[in-house]
Design an enzyme around this catalytic site. Structure first.
Site, PDB file in Angstrom:
ATOM      1  N   ASN A 126      43.592  50.638  37.995  1.00 36.96           N
ATOM      2  CA  ASN A 126      43.598  49.677  39.058  1.00 36.96           C
ATOM      3  C   ASN A 126      44.583  48.654  38.996  1.00 36.96           C
ATOM      4  OD1 ASN A 126      42.754  48.077  41.468  1.00 36.96           O
ATOM      5  ND2 ASN A 126      41.486  46.987  40.312  1.00 36.96           N
TER       6      ASN A 126
ATOM      7  N   GLY B 267      49.055  49.591  51.583  1.00 41.04           N
ATOM      8  CA  GLY B 267      49.648  50.867  50.714  1.00 41.04           C
ATOM      9  C   GLY B 267      50.715  50.636  50.123  1.00 41.04           C
TER      10      GLY B 267
ATOM     11  N   ILE C 172      33.699  48.240  45.596  1.00 46.73           N
ATOM     12  CA  ILE C 172      33.378  48.215  44.127  1.00 46.73           C
ATOM     13  C   ILE C 172      33.155  50.016  44.058  1.00 46.73           C
ATOM     14  CG2 ILE C 172      32.116  47.729  42.227  1.00 46.73           C
ATOM     15  CD1 ILE C 172      31.939  44.843  43.460  1.00 46.73           C
ATOM     16  N   LEU C 173      33.893  50.479  43.171  1.00 47.47           N
ATOM     17  CA  LEU C 173      33.647  51.854  42.911  1.00 47.47           C
ATOM     18  C   LEU C 173      32.478  52.070  41.931  1.00 47.47           C
ATOM     19  CD1 LEU C 173      35.178  54.220  43.679  1.00 47.47           C
ATOM     20  CD2 LEU C 173      36.640  54.286  41.575  1.00 47.47           C
TER      21      LEU C 173
ATOM     22  N   ASN D 258      51.735  49.373  47.297  1.00 52.06           N
ATOM     23  CA  ASN D 258      51.741  50.129  45.880  1.00 52.06           C
ATOM     24  C   ASN D 258      51.731  51.445  45.749  1.00 52.06           C
ATOM     25  OD1 ASN D 258      51.480  47.993  43.438  1.00 52.06           O
ATOM     26  ND2 ASN D 258      50.086  47.035  45.279  1.00 52.06           N
TER      27      ASN D 258
ATOM     28  N   ASP E  80      37.105  44.326  37.438  1.00 55.73           N
ATOM     29  CA  ASP E  80      38.208  43.951  36.854  1.00 55.73           C
ATOM     30  C   ASP E  80      38.313  43.691  35.257  1.00 55.73           C
ATOM     31  OD1 ASP E  80      39.403  43.930  39.428  1.00 55.73           O
ATOM     32  OD2 ASP E  80      38.918  41.738  39.661  1.00 55.73           O
TER      33      ASP E  80
ATOM     34  N   SER F 279      48.182  42.785  36.620  1.00 57.08           N
ATOM     35  CA  SER F 279      47.694  43.626  35.591  1.00 57.08           C
ATOM     36  C   SER F 279      47.248  44.791  36.041  1.00 57.08           C
ATOM     37  CB  SER F 279      46.490  42.926  34.905  1.00 57.08           C
ATOM     38  OG  SER F 279      46.431  41.485  34.529  1.00 57.08           O
TER      39      SER F 279
HETATM   40  C1  GRF Z   1      47.765  44.210  45.702  1.00 52.00           C
HETATM   41  O1  GRF Z   1      48.002  42.891  45.639  1.00 52.00           O
HETATM   42  C2  GRF Z   1      46.833  44.629  44.368  1.00 52.00           C
HETATM   43  O2  GRF Z   1      47.221  43.915  43.411  1.00 52.00           O
HETATM   44  C3  GRF Z   1      45.463  44.468  44.908  1.00 52.00           C
HETATM   45  O3  GRF Z   1      45.387  44.618  46.237  1.00 52.00           O
HETATM   46  C4  GRF Z   1      46.708  44.743  46.844  1.00 52.00           C
HETATM   47  C5  GRF Z   1      47.343  45.933  47.616  1.00 52.00           C
HETATM   48  O4  GRF Z   1      48.341  45.833  48.377  1.00 52.00           O
HETATM   49  N1  GRF Z   1      44.560  45.051  44.137  1.00 52.00           N
HETATM   50  P1  GRF Z   1      48.844  47.217  48.925  1.00 52.00           P
HETATM   51  O5  GRF Z   1      47.839  47.877  49.744  1.00 52.00           O
HETATM   52  O6  GRF Z   1      49.370  48.055  47.884  1.00 52.00           O
HETATM   53  O7  GRF Z   1      50.055  46.689  49.645  1.00 52.00           O
END
Ligand code: GRF
Length: 215
Positions: free
Chosen positions: A115, A19, A100-101, A21, A158, A149
């Site tokens: 995403n 988590g 996959i949602l 991000n 994607d 991206s």
């Molecule tokens: C990231 O590298 C993102 O690009 C991919 O999954 C990873 C998630 O990392 N979709 P985090 O859980 O946000 O640290």
């Protein structure tokens, strides 16, 4: 609350792991860099996801839903959809969600699901292109640059429209892990910026509430 007036855009985050991000998005909201947004709920398909603990620490509703508890993929995605709706979510943010949602989430939140992917899409994306596999494929092709991206989520894994990208150099000494780390740093900057621009463009923040005031 970070809105200048009215309610901020209610965000629902789906994640499966650490988590980072999500944490970057939450930090951007807290610092005011991402105004007019509020994470209302974090949903994970893995109960031990660190992202759930971050949500709880921040006083955000944290929900764990296990696919094994549902007889079909559609039932599972319906439970996710209901959880998002019950928190009045307007924008769904995938942040390291490893499934996959499907329906009914895709149609209920059409054009409102984002995403982040750790490559310069459309390169190195698609089914199975996750985690270190992405970066190893980039190294195997001797690319001189890679990046991340943010894209709209559609049925095409994607493959939805790209809304923003950041590039990083690929160094001769790189391993998949070192490249992932360099890209992750960019992800943490890019995602809040793109979310902010998206909320503004589609008036998902306080502006929408100005209309509510006349109802
Ligand atoms: C990231 O590298 C993102 O690009 C991919 O999954 C990873 C998630 O990392 N979709 P985090 O859980 O946000 O640290």
């Amino acid at each position: 609350m970070n809105a200048m007036n009215g309610k901020p855009c209610a965000i629902g985050v789906l994640l499966s792991g650490r988590g980072s991000n999500f944490a970057a998005i939450q930090d951007a909201i807290a610092s005011g860099a991402l105004p007019n947004a509020e994470v209302k709920v974090v949903i994970s398909n893995r109960k031990d996801a660190l992202g759930l603990a971050i949500a709880k620490k921040n006083g955000i509703a944290a929900i764990s839903l296990n696919r094994d508890g549902y007889s079909s993929r559609k039932d599972f995605d319906t439970a996710i959809c209901n959880a998002l709706k019950s928190h009045q979510v307007k924008l769904v943010v995938l942040a390291g969600y490893d499934r996959i949602l499907g329906e009914p989430v895709l149609s209920t939140f059409a054009n409102r699901i984002l995403n982040i992917h750790p490559s310069l899409l459309p390169a190195y994306g698609g089914k199975g292109m996750v985690g270190e596999k992405v970066h190893q494929a980039v190294l195997n092709q001797s690319e001189i640059e890679s990046g991340c991206s943010v894209h709209l989520v559609t049925q095409d894994v994607d493959g939805g429209p790209v809304l923003g990208q950041s590039k990083v150099p690929v160094l001769p000494t790189d391993t998949a892990a070192s490249l992932a780390e360099r890209i992750l740093e960019q992800e943490h900057k890019l995602y809040p910026q793109v979310i902010q621009a998206f909320i503004e463009k589609h008036q998902l923040g306080a502006a929408e509430d100005a209309e509510d005031a006349f109802v």
